[in-house]
Structures are given as C-alpha cells and as structure tokens.
Design a protein around this motif. Structure first.
Motif, PDB file in Angstrom:
ATOM      1  N   LEU A 176       0.955  -1.286  -0.018  1.00  0.00           N
ATOM      2  CA  LEU A 176       0.050  -0.049   0.013  1.00  0.00           C
ATOM      3  C   LEU A 176       0.822   1.221  -0.096  1.00  0.00           C
ATOM      4  N   ILE A 177       0.302   2.225  -0.561  1.00  0.00           N
ATOM      5  CA  ILE A 177       0.974   3.539  -0.667  1.00  0.00           C
ATOM      6  C   ILE A 177       1.464   3.990   0.622  1.00  0.00           C
ATOM      7  N   GLY A 178       0.768   3.693   1.598  1.00  0.00           N
ATOM      8  CA  GLY A 178       1.055   4.296   3.000  1.00  0.00           C
ATOM      9  C   GLY A 178       2.409   3.737   3.596  1.00  0.00           C
ATOM     10  N   VAL A 220      -0.383  15.070   6.145  1.00  0.00           N
ATOM     11  CA  VAL A 220      -1.103  13.972   5.290  1.00  0.00           C
ATOM     12  C   VAL A 220      -2.406  13.302   6.083  1.00  0.00           C
ATOM     13  N   HIS A 221      -1.864  13.168   7.564  1.00  0.00           N
ATOM     14  CA  HIS A 221      -2.981  12.672   8.455  1.00  0.00           C
ATOM     15  C   HIS A 221      -4.057  13.638   8.582  1.00  0.00           C
ATOM     16  N   GLN A 222      -3.607  14.909   8.937  1.00  0.00           N
ATOM     17  CA  GLN A 222      -4.697  16.192   8.900  1.00  0.00           C
ATOM     18  C   GLN A 222      -5.515  16.072   7.549  1.00  0.00           C
ATOM     19  N   PHE A 246      -0.598  11.066  -1.281  1.00  0.00           N
ATOM     20  CA  PHE A 246      -0.651   9.955  -0.076  1.00  0.00           C
ATOM     21  C   PHE A 246      -2.096   9.866   0.625  1.00  0.00           C
ATOM     22  N   ALA A 247      -2.485  11.016   0.987  1.00  0.00           N
ATOM     23  CA  ALA A 247      -3.543  11.235   1.953  1.00  0.00           C
ATOM     24  C   ALA A 247      -4.914  10.425   1.214  1.00  0.00           C
ATOM     25  N   ILE A 248      -5.102  10.706  -0.117  1.00  0.00           N
ATOM     26  CA  ILE A 248      -6.330  10.435  -0.942  1.00  0.00           C
ATOM     27  C   ILE A 248      -6.416   8.749  -0.972  1.00  0.00           C
ATOM     28  N   VAL A 270      -9.751   7.274  -4.498  1.00  0.00           N
ATOM     29  CA  VAL A 270      -9.054   7.357  -5.766  1.00  0.00           C
ATOM     30  C   VAL A 270      -8.580   9.016  -6.034  1.00  0.00           C
ATOM     31  N   LEU A 271      -7.328   9.210  -6.432  1.00  0.00           N
ATOM     32  CA  LEU A 271      -6.970  10.447  -6.538  1.00  0.00           C
ATOM     33  C   LEU A 271      -6.823  10.714  -7.997  1.00  0.00           C
TER      34      LEU A 271
END
Length: 560
Positions: free
Chosen positions: A23-25, A57-59, A90-92, A98-99
């Motif tokens: 996963l990207i995370g 990113v978390h925010q 990252f966040a999406i 989906v970005l």
C-alpha cells in the motif's frame, strides 16, 4: 491463455503469519525513517520536515473524511506542483479513495469530460482554476464541495460551493489518522491521456502497481551508469504532477527520503531561482522544457551556473544537439522511456561500464538512446504479424511490453482496452530497433512514420540531425502529402537567436553529409524547411505533430 503457465507447489502459511498488502502508506512510513533532516520545499513560501509532512497527510485525511470522502470515492485535484499536491498523492489513496489528477492544460470541455467520466465527488483546486471550474459546476452534480488552495490565503469571490481554504481547515485537524488496511489491488490513482482522436482515455493504477513501480524506479535511479537520486540529493520536478504522477518520481523521492523542491507554476525565473538557491541535483522534463531553461538568458550567457544538475529526459526523444548544449553548461542529461499507460517507466539509458568510463562524445549517442528495459519489464519488438524481429540494430518492430505496473484497462473503455492489450501484450504504438547490447532506440510513433516512395523515414532521426546544426533551438519533422511520393518530410525550425537564424542552405548541406556518410537516404532530406517563432506543443509540452501536419496542410491545400 499463456501456454507456459504451470502449477508449482505452494506450502501453507503459519496460521498466525501475516502477508501485508503493498500500500502507498508504507512508502510514506518508510520515508520518515530515512529522511533525517531533509525537507520538502514549496517555492520560496513553505518548508516542511518529513515528520511535519506526514502529520499534514494525516490532517488532510481527517479533513476529507469530514467532507464525506470514503473508500472508493474519486477526489479531483487541480493544482500546480506543490507540497499540497504531494500530500494528496498520499492522503487520498491511503483512505482507499481514488486520486484524480486533472490535466489543467486541457480545454474546458475536456476538463468537464474527464471530471464527469471519473465521477469526481470532491475537488481540491488552486485559486488560479476557479474561473475554469465555475462554468462547469452545474454540469458536475456529483461534486459535493470544493476545497480552495491558496499560496497566500485571502478572501475570494466565487460561485463554487467552497468549504473553506486548505491551510486554515488543515490546521484544525488532528495530526494522527488511523488509516485502514485494504486489498493492494484497490485503485489508487486515475488520470486522463489525450490521443489524436476521440475523448481523453482514463488510465488507472492500483496500490500494488504504484509500490512496485516506486521500488523499480528507486533501483534504477541508484544503478551504476545511471545514478540520479538518493536521500542525499535534492530533487525538483519539471514534469507536471498531473502527468503520470510526475513520472512517479515524487513517490520515489519520498520513499528515499530525499530533499524535495516543488516549483508551483512553471515560471522560468522561479525555476532558475530554485535550481540555484536550493542547489537542486536532479530534475526531469520533456526536451522542450529543458530547452526553455538552458535558453534562459542568465544560464545561456553563463551568468548562472548549473554545474552538476542531472536532468532525466522523457516524453519525447532527446536530440543530441540539446544534450550537447546542456553538456556545455555543465548539465548531465539521460533518457528514460515510458507512456501514460505504463506508469510510466519501461527503459532507461543505463550506460555499460566501458561507456560510463569514456568521454562525453563517445557517450552522447548512448545517452540519447531509448535505453535498456528496466528490471521486471518484459519488452519485445514485433512485426505486423506479431513475430519477433532480430536485435540487429536495423530491423524495425513495434514495442510491446509486460510489467507488474501496467494499467490493466482504460477506465470504462472496453473496446479501447482490448486494442491496447491485444494478444496479451500492451502495445505502445512506438516502433524501434534493438542492438546486440539490448539497447532500444525508438524510430518513431507508428502514426508519425513518414512513408515516401515506399520507403520508411524516421522523423526522429531527421530531427536529431537538424538539432545539431548551428543556430537551431528546436525542430519538428512531419510527413506531408505529396502527389508523386505519397509523403515527403517537412521541417519546422526555431532559431536559437531570432536575430541570427540558422542558414537553411548550410542546414541542407549538413543533411547531405549525413547522406554521404550512409546515415540517412537522400529522400529523407526535407524539401520544405520553415523558420518559425514557435512549434505547437501538447498540454504536457510534447511536439504536437498532429497539429503541425494540419497547419502545414492548411497552408498548402494543393498538397492534400
């Protein structure tokens, strides 16, 4: 059906063992460990540590969740290259959403088509694009809200349903988000690629594909003979982040923990300022953008030095003339190849040891070649019957590929997808030769091949020769209709110095020398060579050969 498939022995796992998805995370978590004191920089406005970036990113994930974004939803982004865009990278996807990276250089009707087709439900937009979006909003009923991105927050007047300003709302969110775990085959990104006919085509990639592409790109960027990027380098893209994730390099640079510099809107003065002030080591761009930078007065005149700047060239062939021009300014150029549908990396001009230790003139043609297939890429050249052609450096075939990161289909386009993936291979539409070392050299796009008198002429080869002539800044060669020969090459040339344009007679004489040397045939010399102020480009800075052909045809109706 693949006749070579077998069923090997597979042993059962320990019941308590975990095989985590790709996963990207995971790329983000690795980057914070690797980065140390390195920073992420936006123009001359913002500096973030990697830990601050991770918190943002978390925010952003909290902010999007507040707005109802959930797994499977499509979130559109319209922004210049920025730290905000990287946070969206990252966040999406980490939410399972989906970005959709919107090509802001498309015509309004094409932007509308892509946003409708993607079924965007939420939009982040820079204030520069409000005027483009306002007349489209009524035709985008799925969009639930718009988040405004500004470099310097200030009140704006707009008819869009703005929920607020990015920085203001971000600051109110918690700095930790408990991201979910999900299937690595979940779609992470979506964007649209334009062709010569029809509507733009949706290209999408999964978490697994993007992670594997990142690992392969990180590997090739540290390979002897191609060393470009590691955590001790400073990276700045000059390829828009809406275009194939800026060739995937922001993911790779983040994974490596490198210092990253994002220039916002591409303005020559700002690009040069950041290159110097941030001591940028590596960038990537299409040839036209590199030519723009090296032609800027303070650089071309030697007032500003860019010694040691490494530039990866893709999107179009790197002319040897431009590579020489850059070398004289201390700029190291290399090429790589791919396409939107391939994520994009397929090949890189990795120099063998004997060439890596030789002088620049010896290296030059190899630096400008399409290169060697990178690890995990299975690349073949085939004729019209699908048969392999010999690797003799002369026999031309279409490039077809398999790799773990190729898009598996066009979004909601079954017929186009089958054409892309006919015979179980992704067909690139590029024709090339392969030599005994395995190096690929693209000769042309199939649609750009010039057929004159039954013979095949490479527009790229003629462009390469003309680019090395004195006084030439840019060149484009296309085929134009000819009553006798079917097609004849025609060239458009932009002068390095408008007050002292290149001599066309000398240019033709140079091409005649290439004929005498056996490099090209005499019918490859363009009869029509025009000096122009500018050459038409696509939305991502490539030569727009379709438009060039149309313009030449309109200027000479008798040729049609």
């Amino acid at each position: 059906m693949d006749q070579n498939r077998v069923t090997p022995k597979i042993l059962p796992s320990t019941p308590s063992a975990v095989n985590p998805p790709l996963l990207i995370g995971d790329l983000l978590r690795s980057s914070v460990r690797m980065a140390g004191e390195n920073q992420i920089v936006y123009r001359d406005i913002t500096r973030l540590s990697y830990r601050q970036f991770e918190q943002r990113v978390h925010q952003l994930a909290h902010l999007l969740t507040e707005q109802g974004v959930k797994a499977g939803d499509v979130v559109a982004v319209l922004d210049w290259d920025s730290h905000r865009y990287l946070e969206c990278f990252f966040a999406i996807p980490m939410l399972g959403a989906v970005l959709h990276t919107v090509n802001v250089r498309l015509a309004p009707e094409q932007i509308l088509y892509t946003m409708e087709h993607a079924e965007d439900m939420f939009v982040l937009t820079h204030e520069d694009f409000l005027a483009q979006l306002e007349p489209l909003a009524e035709q985008l009923p799925r969009v639930k809200g718009y988040l405004l991105c500004q470099d310097h927050p200030a009140p704006v007047s707009t008819s869009l349903n703005l929920i607020g300003e990015y920085e203001t709302l971000l600051a109110k969110q918690p700095t930790h988000y408990d991201f979910p775990t999900f299937d690595e085959q979940a779609v992470a990104t979506l964007f649209y690629t334009t062709g010569t006919t029809g509507n733009p085509k949706g290209v999408f990639f999964t978490h697994r594909q993007l992670v594997l592409h990142t690992l392969a790109e990180a590997n090739i960027f540290q390979t002897p003979g191609f060393e470009l990027l590691n955590r001790n380098k400073v990276y700045m893209p000059i390829t828009p982040m809406f275009h194939v994730h800026a060739w995937g390099v922001p993911y790779t640079a983040t994974f490596m923990g490198a210092t990253q510099v994002y220039p916002g809107r591409y303005e020559p003065e700002m690009l040069v300022k950041l290159l110097v002030s941030e001591k940028v080591d590596v960038s990537h761009c299409v040839p036209t953008l590199l030519n723009m930078v090296v032609s800027a007065e303070p650089i071309a005149s030697g007032k500003i030095k860019l010694d040691g700047w490494h530039v990866l060239i893709g999107g179009s062939a790197l002319p040897q003339g431009l590579a020489k021009k850059a070398h004289l300014l201390g700029i190291d150029t290399r090429t790589a190849y791919g396409m939107s549908e391939t994520c994009p990396l397929l090949t890189a001009a990795v120099l063998p040891k004997d060439l890596a230790e030789s002088d620049f003139d010896t290296q030059l043609p190899w630096r400008c070649k399409t290169g060697l297939p990178v690890p995990l890429v299975d690349l073949q050249l085939v004729d019209e019957e699908g048969q392999l052609v010999p690797a003799d450096g002369e026999t031309v075939g279409e490039i077809r590929v398999r790799a773990p990161w190729l898009t598996q289909a066009y979004y909601k386009e079954q017929e186009r997808s089958e054409e892309l993936w006919r015979d179980g291979w992704l067909h690139t539409g590029d024709v090339a030769v392969q030599d005994e070392r395995g190096f690929i050299q693209i000769r042309d796009r199939i649609k750009d091949v010039i057929k004159t008198g039954g013979e095949w002429v490479s527009s790229l080869e003629i462009e390469n020769l003309i680019s090395q002539c004195e006084g030439v800044a840019e060149v484009a060669v296309v085929g134009v209709a000819d009553a006798r020969w079917g097609e004849r090459p025609a060239a458009l040339v932009v002068a390095s110095t408008p007050d002292h344009p290149p001599c066309l007679d000398q240019l033709r004489a140079s091409l005649l020398k290439a004929v005498e040397g056996g490099r090209i045939n005499k019918w490859a010399i363009p009869e029509q060579i025009e000096l122009v102020d500018a050459i038409p480009k696509t939305s991502v800075g490539k030569l727009n050969k379709k438009l060039i052909r149309e313009q030449l045809k309109a200027a000479d109706p008798a040729a049609s």
